[in-house]
Design a protein around this motif. Sequence first.
Motif, PDB file in Angstrom:
ATOM      1  N   ALA A 140      26.254  14.650  27.113  1.00 37.39           N
ATOM      2  CA  ALA A 140      25.672  14.306  28.410  1.00 37.39           C
ATOM      3  C   ALA A 140      26.732  14.337  29.505  1.00 37.39           C
ATOM      4  N   LYS A 141      26.251  14.586  30.740  1.00 36.71           N
ATOM      5  CA  LYS A 141      27.092  14.394  31.911  1.00 36.71           C
ATOM      6  C   LYS A 141      26.991  12.938  32.352  1.00 36.71           C
ATOM      7  N   ILE A 142      28.095  12.382  32.806  1.00 34.41           N
ATOM      8  CA  ILE A 142      28.075  11.026  33.347  1.00 34.41           C
ATOM      9  C   ILE A 142      27.687  11.133  34.825  1.00 34.41           C
ATOM     10  N   ALA A 148      36.948  10.230  28.214  1.00 37.98           N
ATOM     11  CA  ALA A 148      35.996  11.207  28.735  1.00 37.98           C
ATOM     12  C   ALA A 148      36.031  11.202  30.259  1.00 37.98           C
ATOM     13  N   ASP A 149      35.975  12.390  30.829  1.00 34.20           N
ATOM     14  CA  ASP A 149      36.046  12.533  32.278  1.00 34.20           C
ATOM     15  C   ASP A 149      34.851  13.350  32.773  1.00 34.20           C
ATOM     16  N   PRO A 191      35.339   7.463  23.630  1.00 35.00           N
ATOM     17  CA  PRO A 191      35.866   6.498  24.600  1.00 35.00           C
ATOM     18  C   PRO A 191      35.763   7.012  26.037  1.00 35.00           C
ATOM     19  N   ILE A 192      35.316   6.126  26.917  1.00 34.95           N
ATOM     20  CA  ILE A 192      35.171   6.461  28.341  1.00 34.95           C
ATOM     21  C   ILE A 192      36.139   5.649  29.191  1.00 34.95           C
ATOM     22  N   PHE A 193      36.356   4.381  28.824  1.00 34.42           N
ATOM     23  CA  PHE A 193      37.264   3.535  29.592  1.00 34.42           C
ATOM     24  C   PHE A 193      37.920   2.514  28.679  1.00 34.42           C
ATOM     25  N   ILE A 194      38.976   1.891  29.209  1.00 39.27           N
ATOM     26  CA  ILE A 194      39.716   0.855  28.485  1.00 39.27           C
ATOM     27  C   ILE A 194      39.539  -0.460  29.224  1.00 39.27           C
ATOM     28  N   VAL A 195      39.206  -1.504  28.483  1.00 42.37           N
ATOM     29  CA  VAL A 195      39.153  -2.854  29.041  1.00 42.37           C
ATOM     30  C   VAL A 195      40.343  -3.627  28.491  1.00 42.37           C
ATOM     31  N   ILE A 249      26.029   2.723  32.544  1.00 37.85           N
ATOM     32  CA  ILE A 249      26.320   4.145  32.699  1.00 37.85           C
ATOM     33  C   ILE A 249      25.008   4.924  32.722  1.00 37.85           C
ATOM     34  N   VAL A 250      24.879   5.800  33.714  1.00 37.08           N
ATOM     35  CA  VAL A 250      23.717   6.678  33.820  1.00 37.08           C
ATOM     36  C   VAL A 250      24.143   8.072  33.363  1.00 37.08           C
ATOM     37  N   TYR A 251      23.375   8.642  32.434  1.00 36.01           N
ATOM     38  CA  TYR A 251      23.708   9.942  31.860  1.00 36.01           C
ATOM     39  C   TYR A 251      22.646  10.988  32.223  1.00 36.01           C
ATOM     40  N   GLU A 252      23.080  12.229  32.255  1.00 36.15           N
ATOM     41  CA  GLU A 252      22.161  13.369  32.283  1.00 36.15           C
ATOM     42  C   GLU A 252      22.338  14.081  30.949  1.00 36.15           C
ATOM     43  N   GLU A 253      21.376  13.888  30.067  1.00 39.34           N
ATOM     44  CA  GLU A 253      21.538  14.389  28.701  1.00 39.34           C
ATOM     45  C   GLU A 253      21.480  15.913  28.632  1.00 39.34           C
ATOM     46  N   LEU A 254      22.265  16.463  27.730  1.00 38.32           N
ATOM     47  CA  LEU A 254      22.350  17.891  27.465  1.00 38.32           C
ATOM     48  C   LEU A 254      21.979  18.161  26.016  1.00 38.32           C
ATOM     49  N   PRO A 255      21.605  19.383  25.674  1.00 41.34           N
ATOM     50  CA  PRO A 255      21.270  19.682  24.271  1.00 41.34           C
ATOM     51  C   PRO A 255      22.452  19.377  23.360  1.00 41.34           C
ATOM     52  N   ALA A 256      22.162  18.823  22.196  1.00 40.64           N
ATOM     53  CA  ALA A 256      23.211  18.442  21.246  1.00 40.64           C
ATOM     54  C   ALA A 256      23.058  19.230  19.953  1.00 40.64           C
ATOM     55  N   ILE A 257      24.184  19.689  19.445  1.00 40.17           N
ATOM     56  CA  ILE A 257      24.251  20.338  18.138  1.00 40.17           C
ATOM     57  C   ILE A 257      24.884  19.350  17.182  1.00 40.17           C
TER      58      ILE A 257
END
Length: 788
Positions: free
Chosen positions: A63-65, A106-107, A116-120, A137-145
């Motif tokens: 997904a795109k963030i 992830a960027d 991992p997206i961020f560190i707390v 976090i809001v995602y725009e999902e993409l096809p997954a293999i």
Amino acid sequence: MNQQAEPFLKNLQDPDDFTQVHISRPHESAHLHVSGRATYTDDIPTLAGTLHAALGLSSKAHAKIVSISLDKVRATPGVVAIFTADDIPGVNDVGPIIHGDDPILADGLVQYIGQPIFIVVATSHETARLAARRAEIVYEELPAILTAQQARAANQHVLPPMKLARGEAGTKIARAAHREAGEMLLGGQEQFYLEGQISYAVPKDDDGMHVYCSTQHPTEMQHLVAHALGVASHNVLIECRRMGGGFGGKESQSGLFACCAALAAWKLLCPVKLRPDRDDDMMVTGKRHDFHYTYEVGYDDKGVIDGVTVDMTSRCGFSADLSGPVMTRALCHFDNAYWLPDVTIDGFCGKTNTQSNTAFRGFGGPQGAFAIEYIMDNVARSVGEDSLDVRRRNLYGKTERNQTPYGQIVEDNVIHELIDELEATSEYRARRAAINEFNANNAILKKGMALTPVKFGIAFNVTHFNQAGALVHIYTDGSVLVNHGGTEMGQGLNTKVAQVVAHELGIGFNRIRVTATDTSKIANTSATAASTGSDLNGKAAQDAARQLRERLSAFAAERFGAGQVSASEVRFAHDRVVVGDSVVPFEEVIAKAYLARIQLWSDGFYATPKLYWDQSKLQGRPFYYYSYGAAVSEVVIDTLTGEMRVLRADALHDVGASLNPALDVGQVEGAFIQGMGWLTTEELWWNAGGKLMTHAPSTYKIPTVNDTPPDFRVRLFKNRNAEDSIHRSKATGEPPLLLPFSVFFAVRDAVSAVGGHKVNPPLNAPATSEEILKAVGAVRAATAAPRR
């Protein structure tokens, strides 16, 4: 000869009188392990001001963030800071070979659930972990293999396809008396080290960073941390005293944790510890690659193979990681112990939206060899012969039929003698007859048995990794400190290295202390992997100790020999130095050498000889030598429930002239049980959304002590390495993991008995109860179907 020296000197006439190698000795840290005093990374006393980090993970497979709100994370009491990819001052990448495809954080794009997206960073471990779950976090999902087969169908790969071929396999198959084709699945495996991933980063002055890290590859961690922080390698020190298991899972994958801890410590200028819980560890990290195979084989009436083709597709995950070398080793181990005159092996590294799979004990070798064993098992059943007899007919020869598909000549073959010995000691023929009688008289329970061989190549298949360094210091009281580039993960590497040094210097084992692996002491180390730990580091330490001994011999000959003894005649044994008629305590020689300003420390180095490899052609000599082994396993299955038990296992394994038989037997035993778990109970399962559902001990079933065969017989084959390895020993870590192939094929043999051994059971690995039941049902259906 003086009277005091005479008894001692007489005892020294036998060259075997003094030895510290080829003898069993307890693990150097055993007393610490059993008492709970062994210091692992999490046991290091924390410095004042230490903070704790946790990772915020993706909940989508691909997904795109679109947006990310961390307000609730910051509002959690105890949270000190949050870091994202934008905060990395250097390179956002931990790819060990292909750089740029494996971000630390992830960027803008997530590629698997658990990325991992961020560190707390917070005041406690629990606070950091709780806060990390509060991100919005809001995602725009993409096809997954998700599977290897889907990746192959979509032509999605992390690396270009590979091909290894010899002769005209297709033509030979077409002309063969018998032909068959099929497919099978081999599952992956979680490393399940007892000590999870952990890094503790401590800032030092002048942009220095000291990272205590549970890792098999300190130098790789040094490079990754330096690149992430944008500093030179000499600013970063990686230290590892010991690991609570690694199995390959801490070769490259510890890099993410080292970089995240170091980044937080760098930004906050205080110590930071990152220790993910087991669930998070399993969600974030890669596993053994699972494989999908299709094959075709041609053979004669006796089961001798004329030609074979196999197509291997691995599930690599979202990035390359070490998938290239893993597939290369799989291709180079497809032959296992068999001469394949005409063969074509294709390898496809499938890109999937799952954890990036990585090194695991065997490093692709088990996946490659499994395929030919499956094919050999089918061939034997199809021609109506005992599988052991068919395997024997296809084995490599001694002086002919002895070249591998990748061009290496098999010069040290002992597999024939080894199998002969195991067949006799395991009473294979008599037990086979007894099993046939049992099956004829039991409709519900069925027994099975199989004997499978192992030929495993030893060396990194990247030539320049086959090097190691060591330091040996002798102090004025006669005690010795050793440091080398390998890492101790419970396998006994430090024990073996200490034995080698003690033997070289002629002193007691108790005089030797091996210190933590440290990139400021030994630079540019290779990973402790590919079963090369003792081979490389043992040789490097021996080189350093030899230089010291020769230096001390020259001094002793001059100081105590009165010019009548040459340096070559000085002998070191039993904590003494023998110089002609004089016997001088070792510590006295050292004290006098110091006063004479003799250098009492030395560095050692070793590079494995004879290796060369052309990756573009997949040809050369990638291995220094081969380790051999074989195992016989007997199982019983319940055809109503799919339940399976291993009743007896006999393993005979070649470790050359063992440096430490007790440690090596333990390694063989552990490898057998770990491999048995991989092939029978350890099932990894992702749901339709791409989430790993087997991410805890409650859902992922490793073998326990109750799964150990009640009759378990492990012996070492009497042999000496044909190559000049350390004291003619052989590697022990990875090769015996292939021995429990015998368990899987014994299970398949038991399932086959349901149909009177007329049908090849479609049994996939791991052979869980569900898989066994499905295979039993398929055999019954095929047996009941009318024949055309």
